[in-house]
Design an enzyme around this catalytic site. Structure first.
Site, short mmCIF file in Angstrom:
data_model
loop_
_atom_site.label_atom_id
_atom_site.label_comp_id
_atom_site.label_asym_id
_atom_site.label_seq_id
_atom_site.Cartn_x
_atom_site.Cartn_y
_atom_site.Cartn_z
N LYS A 93 36.29 -26.17 -12.65
CA LYS A 93 35.35 -24.56 -11.53
C LYS A 93 36.25 -24.80 -10.17
O LYS A 93 36.81 -26.07 -9.02
CB LYS A 93 34.39 -24.86 -11.65
P1 NAD Z 1 32.55 -9.60 -12.06
O1 NAD Z 1 32.86 -9.89 -9.91
O2 NAD Z 1 33.89 -9.24 -12.35
O3 NAD Z 1 31.57 -8.99 -12.10
C1 NAD Z 1 29.71 -9.67 -11.53
C2 NAD Z 1 29.41 -8.34 -11.65
O4 NAD Z 1 28.05 -9.13 -11.33
C3 NAD Z 1 30.02 -7.42 -10.94
O5 NAD Z 1 29.35 -6.38 -10.75
C4 NAD Z 1 28.49 -7.59 -8.76
O6 NAD Z 1 28.18 -6.60 -8.28
C5 NAD Z 1 27.34 -7.68 -9.80
N1 NAD Z 1 26.50 -8.74 -8.73
C6 NAD Z 1 27.13 -9.90 -8.31
N2 NAD Z 1 25.30 -10.23 -7.67
C7 NAD Z 1 24.63 -8.98 -8.33
C8 NAD Z 1 23.48 -9.40 -8.49
N3 NAD Z 1 23.11 -10.11 -7.92
N4 NAD Z 1 22.72 -8.42 -8.89
C9 NAD Z 1 23.27 -7.96 -10.21
N5 NAD Z 1 24.15 -7.67 -10.21
C10 NAD Z 1 25.45 -8.95 -8.68
O7 NAD Z 1 32.37 -11.45 -12.13
P2 NAD Z 1 32.35 -11.69 -14.34
O8 NAD Z 1 33.96 -12.64 -14.28
O9 NAD Z 1 31.98 -10.94 -14.81
O10 NAD Z 1 31.43 -12.87 -14.24
C11 NAD Z 1 29.79 -13.25 -14.34
C12 NAD Z 1 29.06 -13.83 -14.69
O11 NAD Z 1 30.33 -14.78 -15.79
C13 NAD Z 1 29.59 -15.38 -14.18
O12 NAD Z 1 27.92 -16.04 -13.97
C14 NAD Z 1 30.39 -15.93 -14.32
O13 NAD Z 1 30.62 -17.61 -14.64
C15 NAD Z 1 30.18 -16.15 -16.36
N6 NAD Z 1 32.09 -15.90 -16.73
C16 NAD Z 1 32.67 -15.05 -16.42
C17 NAD Z 1 34.30 -15.05 -17.28
C18 NAD Z 1 35.52 -13.92 -17.22
O14 NAD Z 1 35.91 -14.12 -17.61
N7 NAD Z 1 35.59 -13.61 -16.03
C19 NAD Z 1 34.40 -16.48 -18.35
C20 NAD Z 1 32.97 -17.12 -18.44
C21 NAD Z 1 31.91 -16.31 -17.71
#
Ligand code: NAD
Length: 471
Positions: free
Chosen positions: A107
């Site tokens: 990561k």
């Molecule tokens: P992203 O940046 O696209 O979206 C995150 C969203 O959460 C944003 O809209 C942000 O404004 C919101 N946010 C941030 N802090 C917040 C808070 N305290 N309260 C409420 N909303 C909040 O990120 P993502 O890619 O969707 O990732 C989100 C989670 O999913 C992370 O934990 C990431 O590790 C996990 N994840 C993502 C992927 C992927 O393919 N993108 C894959 C596996 C896991």
């Protein structure tokens, strides 16, 4: 560790690891080899921006190299630190093992608020960070393959891929150095939606297991279930969009950085997403009630809670007040180890992160294979399959003397293109991993949850792999 003190994210992952490993027949030496993070590289680099040098701190952790390349996203956020990156790298090892993606775990993260920088500035910063990682093989098609995570997406992956290509001009497999790229830069159809789509498939499979549904206090199918989502980013938006438009769920609240919006009649997710993109928040969305106290809405009555933002949001301070029947961890680590115990004891079923958000790495695996094979999925077979389907229908119509409906023919004749194949591979992965977790959970009285079952399955696979290496 004192159960009343909130552990760090990495400690939390390790506590869950310990709980599972204590149920397994693994030597202490091998257990500790699997648990430790092999290495973490910290880089501080300067970029000249706005007339001055700005110094940024980034990390790339490699948790386990029992399989290579290692894989794991790159996160751009101000929460990024070594503890977080190492916890996420460990989760990647276990996740890849669970869903049989042939990678070790890694990561990366850059301590930055991406919203503070203009796109051309962010490009400079991303390329410089990528340069630092590429020159140490911490981005490489056969060594270490990043992907998007919080704060990054297709655009950043395209910059990273291009930077790798500039530094490795004769590398024929350069595209495979990173996944989650745009389609016209070697990406794969269905990667953007993959993690949210995987959350949908996971919930569909959960509802096919009547005993698990009963444990949660629910009945029936996804249709009509109320859903609260935290984080309307890549993962949260796609999960909410598919569940509400295809499975009949009602999204009754969405929590974002600036608060939450609530409508028990159901929120139109696409309208809310447009509003969020336009205004930067959920406040002011017309069709719902607003509160600035977003995190209190995690405690709202609902059937399914989808934390899809960040780690540690369900913790010792609010776990007792969570009322959802099912929590599906779309984010990594949203429920701390202490909260996990409290929530399990209350009968809420937690579908664990290691499984729930594995759709992303699964489709990243497909993209990496596509890049290495230099051909899109379905290109060779599609026409041939369509021709056989034509012949089959013609013969059937001749035998029964009746025509098959035009709408059926249109679908049947199409054959499977890349999107259909990606979705099929993803659904199969999510269904079969759930079935294995279910079987492990239900067939051993000492395994108290889907999470422990997931850890036992993943750790068994990693241990087998280390044993085969002779370690
Ligand atoms: P992203 O940046 O696209 O979206 C995150 C969203 O959460 C944003 O809209 C942000 O404004 C919101 N946010 C941030 N802090 C917040 C808070 N305290 N309260 C409420 N909303 C909040 O990120 P993502 O890619 O969707 O990732 C989100 C989670 O999913 C992370 O934990 C990431 O590790 C996990 N994840 C993502 C992927 C992927 O393919 N993108 C894959 C596996 C896991």
């Amino acid at each position: 560790m004192n159960a009343h003190i909130e552990p760090t994210f990495r400690e939390s992952v390790n506590m869950m690891f310990d709980k599972a490993i204590n149920l397994m027949d693994i030597s202490p030496g091998l257990a500790s080899k699997i648990k430790v993070c092999n290495s973490t590289y910290t880089v501080r680099f300067g970029v000249k921006l706005r007339g001055d040098i700005h110094t940024f701190t980034g990390y790339r952790s490699v948790h386990s190299e029992h399989k290579e390349p290692v894989k794991g996203g790159i996160r751009f956020a101000t929460s990024v630190n070594q503890d977080e990156v190492e916890a996420l790298a460990a989760l990647m090892t276990y996740k890849c093992a669970l869903v049989e993606a042939p990678f070790g775990g890694s990561k990366g993260g850059l301590h930055i608020d991406p919203n503070e920088w203009e796109p051309d500035e962010l490009e400079k910063i991303t390329r410089r960070f990528a340069y630092e990682l590429i020159k140490r093989d911490l981005i490489h098609p056969s060594q270490n393959v990043p992907a998007p995570d919080m704060g990054t997406g297709e655009r950043e992956m395209a910059w990273i891929a291009d930077q790798f290509r500039r530094m490795n001009t004769s590398e024929i497999n350069a595209d495979a150095c990173v996944t989650g790229k745009p389609l016209n830069k070697g990406g794969i159809i269905g990667r953007v939606e993959a993690t949210g789509r995987g959350v949908q498939y996971a919930l569909q499979e959960f509802f096919r297991h009547a005993d698990d549904v009963k444990t949660s206090g629910l009945s029936g199918s996804l249709n009509g279930k109320s859903v609260v989502v935290q984080g309307l980013g890549n993962v949260g938006y796609h999960a909410a969009h598919f569940l509400s438009t295809e499975d009949g769920c009602k999204i009754t609240a969405v929590i974002e950085r600036d608060g939450a919006v609530i409508n028990d009649g159901g929120i139109n997710i696409n309208d809310l997403q447009s509003h969020l993109q336009k205004t930067g928040g959920v406040k002011g969305f017309l069709d719902a009630e607003y509160t600035s106290n977003g995190s209190s809405i995690l405690e709202k009555n609902c059937n399914i809670l989808i934390p899809a933002a960040m780690e540690g949001v369900i913790n010792l301070s609010n776990a007792k007040r969570i009322k959802a029947n099912v929590i599906i961890e779309a984010a990594n680590g949203p429920v701390t180890a202490g909260a996990d115990e409290i929530i399990n004891a209350a009968g809420t079923v937690i579908i664990p992160d290691m499984y729930a958000n594995a759709g992303g790495v699964t489709v990243s695996y497909f993209e990496w294979v596509k890049n290495l094979s230099h051909i899109r999925f379905g290109r060779m077979q599609r026409r041939q399959q369509a021709t056989s389907n034509h012949m089959l229908i013609e013969e059937m119509e001749r035998l029964v003397g009746k025509p098959v409906s035009d709408s059926f023919k249109t679908k049947f004749f199409q054959g499977a293109g890349e999107l259909e194949l990606v979705r099929s591979g993803l659904e199969d992965t999510m269904c079969s991993a759930y079935q294995q977790m279910h079987k492990t959970w239900r067939s051993n009285d000492n395994i108290d949850s889907l999470r422990t079952a997931a850890y036992v399955l993943a750790l068994t696979k990693v241990a087998d792999s280390y044993r085969a290496l002779g370690l």
